[in-house]
Motif scaffolding. Structure first.
Motif, mmCIF file in Angstrom:
data_model
loop_
_atom_site.group_PDB
_atom_site.id
_atom_site.type_symbol
_atom_site.label_atom_id
_atom_site.label_comp_id
_atom_site.label_asym_id
_atom_site.label_seq_id
_atom_site.Cartn_x
_atom_site.Cartn_y
_atom_site.Cartn_z
ATOM 1 N N THR A 93 0.858 -1.189 0.000
ATOM 2 C CA THR A 93 0.000 0.000 0.000
ATOM 3 C C THR A 93 0.894 1.239 0.000
ATOM 4 O OG1 THR A 93 -0.083 0.213 2.401
ATOM 5 C CG2 THR A 93 -1.722 -1.249 1.370
ATOM 6 N N THR A 94 0.286 2.394 0.128
ATOM 7 C CA THR A 94 1.089 3.613 0.237
ATOM 8 C C THR A 94 1.714 3.725 1.624
ATOM 9 O OG1 THR A 94 -0.917 4.848 0.711
ATOM 10 C CG2 THR A 94 -0.109 4.894 -1.554
ATOM 11 N N GLY A 95 1.303 2.859 2.555
ATOM 12 C CA GLY A 95 1.962 2.696 3.851
ATOM 13 C C GLY A 95 2.184 3.966 4.638
ATOM 14 N N LEU A 96 3.443 4.367 4.809
ATOM 15 C CA LEU A 96 3.789 5.515 5.641
ATOM 16 C C LEU A 96 3.095 6.794 5.192
ATOM 17 C CD1 LEU A 96 7.630 4.974 6.164
ATOM 18 C CD2 LEU A 96 5.821 4.637 7.836
ATOM 19 N N SER A 97 2.779 6.887 3.917
ATOM 20 C CA SER A 97 2.118 8.088 3.397
ATOM 21 C C SER A 97 0.652 8.156 3.783
ATOM 22 C CB SER A 97 2.224 8.136 1.873
ATOM 23 O OG SER A 97 3.563 8.124 1.479
ATOM 24 N N THR A 98 0.057 7.010 4.101
ATOM 25 C CA THR A 98 -1.360 6.945 4.442
ATOM 26 C C THR A 98 -1.516 6.204 5.768
ATOM 27 O OG1 THR A 98 -1.805 6.800 2.076
ATOM 28 C CG2 THR A 98 -3.647 6.325 3.549
ATOM 29 N N PRO A 99 -1.693 6.929 6.860
ATOM 30 C CA PRO A 99 -1.697 6.291 8.182
ATOM 31 C C PRO A 99 -2.840 5.296 8.429
ATOM 32 C CG PRO A 99 -2.094 8.671 8.360
ATOM 33 C CD PRO A 99 -1.825 8.378 6.932
ATOM 34 N N ASN A 100 -3.899 5.343 7.640
ATOM 35 C CA ASN A 100 -5.019 4.428 7.850
ATOM 36 C C ASN A 100 -4.878 3.123 7.076
ATOM 37 O OD1 ASN A 100 -6.270 6.237 9.593
ATOM 38 N ND2 ASN A 100 -7.345 7.248 7.918
ATOM 39 N N GLU A 101 -3.740 2.933 6.429
ATOM 40 C CA GLU A 101 -3.507 1.710 5.670
ATOM 41 C C GLU A 101 -2.330 0.955 6.272
ATOM 42 O OE1 GLU A 101 -2.826 2.604 1.552
ATOM 43 O OE2 GLU A 101 -4.849 3.373 1.244
ATOM 44 N N PRO A 102 -2.348 -0.370 6.127
ATOM 45 C CA PRO A 102 -1.185 -1.143 6.559
ATOM 46 C C PRO A 102 -0.068 -1.016 5.525
ATOM 47 C CG PRO A 102 -2.741 -2.590 5.494
ATOM 48 C CD PRO A 102 -3.388 -1.218 5.547
ATOM 49 N N ASP A 103 1.023 -1.707 5.755
ATOM 50 C CA ASP A 103 2.108 -1.719 4.770
ATOM 51 C C ASP A 103 1.764 -2.600 3.574
ATOM 52 O OD1 ASP A 103 4.336 -0.140 6.024
ATOM 53 O OD2 ASP A 103 3.880 -1.535 7.651
ATOM 54 N N ILE A 104 1.036 -3.676 3.854
ATOM 55 C CA ILE A 104 0.679 -4.655 2.829
ATOM 56 C C ILE A 104 -0.759 -5.093 3.106
ATOM 57 C CG2 ILE A 104 1.230 -6.947 1.873
ATOM 58 C CD1 ILE A 104 4.074 -6.537 3.175
ATOM 59 N N TRP A 105 -1.524 -5.301 2.052
ATOM 60 C CA TRP A 105 -2.858 -5.867 2.259
ATOM 61 C C TRP A 105 -3.285 -6.707 1.075
ATOM 62 C CZ3 TRP A 105 -6.177 -0.797 2.796
ATOM 63 C CH2 TRP A 105 -6.293 -0.153 1.574
ATOM 64 N N GLN A 106 -4.362 -7.433 1.312
ATOM 65 C CA GLN A 106 -5.003 -8.208 0.253
ATOM 66 C C GLN A 106 -6.495 -7.948 0.370
ATOM 67 O OE1 GLN A 106 -5.064 -12.458 0.758
ATOM 68 N NE2 GLN A 106 -5.464 -12.833 -1.405
ATOM 69 N N ARG A 107 -7.087 -7.583 -0.756
ATOM 70 C CA ARG A 107 -8.534 -7.364 -0.806
ATOM 71 C C ARG A 107 -9.152 -8.433 -1.695
ATOM 72 N NH1 ARG A 107 -10.819 -3.128 1.342
ATOM 73 N NH2 ARG A 107 -9.596 -1.372 2.058
ATOM 74 N N GLY A 108 -10.366 -8.834 -1.342
ATOM 75 C CA GLY A 108 -11.093 -9.809 -2.138
ATOM 76 C C GLY A 108 -11.726 -9.149 -3.349
ATOM 77 N N LEU A 109 -12.335 -9.959 -4.193
ATOM 78 C CA LEU A 109 -13.000 -9.430 -5.387
ATOM 79 C C LEU A 109 -14.146 -8.493 -5.028
ATOM 80 C CD1 LEU A 109 -13.025 -12.656 -7.586
ATOM 81 C CD2 LEU A 109 -11.483 -10.690 -7.753
ATOM 82 N N ASP A 110 -14.721 -8.681 -3.847
ATOM 83 C CA ASP A 110 -15.796 -7.815 -3.370
ATOM 84 C C ASP A 110 -15.260 -6.623 -2.580
ATOM 85 O OD1 ASP A 110 -14.881 -9.155 -1.164
ATOM 86 O OD2 ASP A 110 -16.853 -9.900 -0.534
ATOM 87 N N ASP A 111 -13.955 -6.391 -2.621
ATOM 88 C CA ASP A 111 -13.237 -5.313 -1.946
ATOM 89 C C ASP A 111 -13.170 -5.497 -0.426
ATOM 90 O OD1 ASP A 111 -11.595 -3.080 -2.415
ATOM 91 O OD2 ASP A 111 -13.161 -1.733 -1.673
#
Length: 177
Positions: free
Chosen positions: A58-76
């Protein structure tokens, strides 16, 4: 003018014997201007330990509400939330309500102190926590080039990286499973 990230390109021949997962990963990793090489490489290791279709940085450090890495399903829907470092309990508590799976990989000198202080709270959450020893991460960071081809073998929760500049052995110590 804001500083721009430094871009690293990795081609990693991954052999994960613990999961019977084998792949060649082509990763483009943006190192945030405030991020150390050690942290960036801890992110790369976390990615490799969890490599599968749909896993992204993810954008990680630039976006505090996101983790460093993620996986989303087809339904988001958020399937995996992977943080690198020593996150606050409240952040992980919120993540554990949003994602099916939450993992933390700590890696630096303050990692042991952080875990001693936070362990009791984290035990209440369905999260996995692991630690990479700081000296091993420093050794790994010394091998980094802007464009690198390397191999990574994972066996018995130990990562073995071989690159042009040398080799590194990085144990992944499970703190909470």
């Amino acid at each position: 003018m804001a500083l721009k990230p430094t871009i690293f390109k990795f081609i990693i021949s991954l052999s994960d014997l613990d999961r019977d997962y084998y792949d060649t990963l082509h990763l483009t990793v943006a190192q945030h201007p405030s991020e150390s090489l050690e942290r960036m490489m801890a992110r790369v290791l976390a990615y490799c330990l969890n490599a599968r279709e749909g896993l992204v940085f993810t954008t990680g450090l630039s976006t505090p509400n996101e983790p460093d890495i993620w996986q989303r399903g087809l339904d988001d829907q958020l399937l995996s939330w992977i943080d690198v470092g020593e996150p606050a309990f409240e952040r992980i508590k919120k993540a554990s309500r949003q994602a099916r799976e939450v993992k933390i990989y700590s890696f630096n000198q303050k990692s042991e102190v952080w875990w001693q202080q936070e362990q009791a709270q984290f035990k209440r959450l369905p999260v996995k926590v692991a630690r990479f020893p700081w000296p091993a991460i420093q050794q790994l960071a010394s091998l980094v080039e802007r464009s690198m081809v390397c191999s990574l073998s994972i066996s018995d929760a130990t990562l073995y990286m071989a690159a042009k500049l040398g080799e590194a052995e990085i144990p992944c110590i499970e703190l909470q499973g």
